[in-house]
Design a protein around this motif. Structure first.
Motif, PDB file in Angstrom:
ATOM      1  N   LEU A   1       0.810  -1.211   0.000  1.00  0.00           N
ATOM      2  CA  LEU A   1       0.000   0.000   0.000  1.00  0.00           C
ATOM      3  C   LEU A   1       0.850   1.270   0.000  1.00  0.00           C
ATOM      4  O   LEU A   1       0.588   2.182  -0.799  1.00  0.00           O
ATOM      5  N   PRO A   2       1.875   1.397   0.858  1.00  0.00           N
ATOM      6  CA  PRO A   2       2.696   2.623   0.824  1.00  0.00           C
ATOM      7  C   PRO A   2       3.381   2.840  -0.519  1.00  0.00           C
ATOM      8  O   PRO A   2       3.431   3.967  -1.025  1.00  0.00           O
ATOM      9  N   GLU A   3       3.909   1.746  -1.109  1.00  0.00           N
ATOM     10  CA  GLU A   3       4.586   1.889  -2.398  1.00  0.00           C
ATOM     11  C   GLU A   3       3.601   2.299  -3.487  1.00  0.00           C
ATOM     12  O   GLU A   3       3.889   3.187  -4.310  1.00  0.00           O
ATOM     13  N   PHE A   4       2.425   1.678  -3.498  1.00  0.00           N
ATOM     14  CA  PHE A   4       1.422   1.991  -4.517  1.00  0.00           C
ATOM     15  C   PHE A   4       0.960   3.438  -4.379  1.00  0.00           C
ATOM     16  O   PHE A   4       0.862   4.173  -5.368  1.00  0.00           O
ATOM     17  N   MET A   5       0.658   3.866  -3.152  1.00  0.00           N
ATOM     18  CA  MET A   5       0.197   5.226  -2.930  1.00  0.00           C
ATOM     19  C   MET A   5       1.294   6.237  -3.255  1.00  0.00           C
ATOM     20  O   MET A   5       1.020   7.347  -3.724  1.00  0.00           O
ATOM     21  N   GLY A   6       2.546   5.848  -3.010  1.00  0.00           N
ATOM     22  CA  GLY A   6       3.653   6.737  -3.356  1.00  0.00           C
ATOM     23  C   GLY A   6       3.749   6.958  -4.854  1.00  0.00           C
ATOM     24  O   GLY A   6       3.927   8.089  -5.325  1.00  0.00           O
ATOM     25  N   ARG A   7       3.621   5.868  -5.599  1.00  0.00           N
ATOM     26  CA  ARG A   7       3.650   5.997  -7.059  1.00  0.00           C
ATOM     27  C   ARG A   7       2.451   6.779  -7.566  1.00  0.00           C
ATOM     28  O   ARG A   7       2.570   7.594  -8.492  1.00  0.00           O
ATOM     29  N   LEU A   8       1.293   6.528  -6.960  1.00  0.00           N
ATOM     30  CA  LEU A   8       0.083   7.247  -7.357  1.00  0.00           C
ATOM     31  C   LEU A   8       0.230   8.740  -7.092  1.00  0.00           C
ATOM     32  O   LEU A   8      -0.122   9.573  -7.934  1.00  0.00           O
ATOM     33  N   GLY A   9       0.770   9.072  -5.917  1.00  0.00           N
ATOM     34  CA  GLY A   9       0.962  10.482  -5.587  1.00  0.00           C
ATOM     35  C   GLY A   9       1.960  11.147  -6.509  1.00  0.00           C
ATOM     36  O   GLY A   9       1.771  12.301  -6.923  1.00  0.00           O
ATOM     37  N   ALA A  10       3.036  10.438  -6.848  1.00  0.00           N
ATOM     38  CA  ALA A  10       4.045  11.010  -7.729  1.00  0.00           C
ATOM     39  C   ALA A  10       3.488  11.238  -9.133  1.00  0.00           C
ATOM     40  O   ALA A  10       3.754  12.273  -9.760  1.00  0.00           O
ATOM     41  N   MET A  11       2.707  10.276  -9.628  1.00  0.00           N
ATOM     42  CA  MET A  11       2.185  10.380 -10.986  1.00  0.00           C
ATOM     43  C   MET A  11       1.043  11.398 -11.085  1.00  0.00           C
ATOM     44  O   MET A  11       1.149  12.408 -11.788  1.00  0.00           O
ATOM     45  N   ILE A  12      -0.045  11.143 -10.360  1.00  0.00           N
ATOM     46  CA  ILE A  12      -1.224  12.000 -10.480  1.00  0.00           C
ATOM     47  C   ILE A  12      -1.028  13.308  -9.717  1.00  0.00           C
ATOM     48  O   ILE A  12      -1.338  14.390 -10.226  1.00  0.00           O
ATOM     49  N   GLY A  13      -0.501  13.227  -8.485  1.00  0.00           N
ATOM     50  CA  GLY A  13      -0.272  14.448  -7.709  1.00  0.00           C
ATOM     51  C   GLY A  13       0.714  15.375  -8.382  1.00  0.00           C
ATOM     52  O   GLY A  13       0.500  16.602  -8.445  1.00  0.00           O
ATOM     53  N   GLY A  14       1.823  14.812  -8.898  1.00  0.00           N
ATOM     54  CA  GLY A  14       2.803  15.647  -9.599  1.00  0.00           C
ATOM     55  C   GLY A  14       2.211  16.300 -10.834  1.00  0.00           C
ATOM     56  O   GLY A  14       2.477  17.478 -11.129  1.00  0.00           O
ATOM     57  N   ALA A  15       1.398  15.547 -11.580  1.00  0.00           N
ATOM     58  CA  ALA A  15       0.764  16.109 -12.778  1.00  0.00           C
ATOM     59  C   ALA A  15      -0.191  17.242 -12.409  1.00  0.00           C
ATOM     60  O   ALA A  15      -0.249  18.277 -13.093  1.00  0.00           O
TER      61      ALA A  15
END
Length: 307
Positions: free
Chosen positions: A159-173
């Motif tokens: 969960l932490p790794e998935f949410m981290g990738r999600l935050g980096a991709m969608i949040g960064g965009a």
């Protein structure tokens, strides 16, 4: 009009053709597909940024204030869709590997490029973005359950790794898009360059189409029958998506007719009738909207998930 402006506008007008060319290029030129593979993630990210710049954030948040349709779609995509797909693959007796892949595909969230597809196809991109964000947030909780229940697979999702990738991709965009819309581009500039951004998104989709073909050609020569079966499954899924479109077109024709007949039968006007008419119209609009978006999303995301 400069040559670059003309090319981008031309690509935006012929998006589907260029996407097909990208897929065929990746299949016919395997070394190019392998070379482009590292550009896959950056291309997805850039396309997401461009799609967010083209979006009106107010339209996205409006679906959060009226979550009925969003929750309906999410429930269908994450729960009903994989159960239906499991029933289909078991009834057809498909090979276990392909069957598991199709069920996991159906249980997954739409690809982040769904917003780009929605913009190019003239669909509701704001709704597509809301669906992408919500479905990706829920995915690490729903996918292991569906995989265990339908396939007997114990998926270990961090969960932490998935949410981290999600935050980096969608949040960064989102951050880049907000900065661009607020300080770098005026609304007039955004409108003036809309076709150029659409052309850039088509170019990005072409890169994605080539990159995801890496290894497919070699796999085809190694196991041609299996690849052809997979392609047939993709066409069947697209056929299901076409059925959604046919339902949507039928609804568009039947709803006005039904309303007209209702008005002829009920001559008097009183509050219950007005209320019932309003509910009927709103329900019909919601069904049309749901069928339209889900049918398009099903078609647009199937091959991307399968590959």
């Amino acid at each position: 009009m400069s040559a670059l402006s003309f090319c981008l506008t031309f690509m935006a007008r012929h998006a589907t053709k260029f996407l097909a060319i990208g897929v065929l290029t990746g299949l016919l030129l395997p070394p190019l597909a392998d070379f482009m593979r590292p550009a896959l993630a950056p291309a997805i990210f850039i396309n997401l940024v461009l799609a967010l710049i083209r979006l009106d954030f107010g339209d996205v948040t409006s679906y959060l204030r009226r979550p009925t349709l969003l929750l309906l779609f999410t429930g269908f995509a994450l729960f009903v869709s994989p159960v239906a797909m499991a029933g289909i693959v078991w009834a057809l007796g498909l090979p276990p590997g392909l069957a598991a892949g199709l069920v996991l595909m159906a249980a997954s969230a739409p690809i982040t490029s769904a917003t780009t597809f929605a913009l190019i196809l003239g669909l509701d991109a704001a709704f597509a973005m809301a669906v992408v964000v919500l479905n990706h947030i829920l995915l690490p909780f729903t996918l292991p359950v569906m995989a265990l229940y339908l396939l007997g697979l114990d998926l270990q999702i961090s969960l932490p790794e998935f949410m981290g990738r999600l935050g980096a991709m969608i949040g960064g965009a989102f951050i880049i898009a907000i900065v661009t819309k607020r300080w770098l581009m005026t609304p007039a500039s955004q409108a003036r360059h809309a076709s150029h951004m659409d052309g850039l998104m088509v170019l990005g989709l072409g890169v994605i189409a080539i990159a995801i073909m890496a290894g497919v050609t070699d796999f085809f020569f190694a196991r041609p029958a299996y690849v052809l079966l997979t392609i047939a499954a993709a066409f069947i899924a697209n056929g299901l998506g076409s059925i959604f479109y046919q339902i949507k077109q039928s609804l568009q024709q039947l709803v006005p007719v039904a309303q007209h007949r209702w008005q002829r039968r009920i001559k008097f006007r009183h509050k219950p009738y007005v209320f019932g008419k309003s509910v009927f119209a709103k329900t019909a609009d919601m069904v049309q909207h749901f069928v339209n978006i889900y049918g398009a999303a099903f078609q647009c995301t199937f091959i991307g998930k399968l590959v």
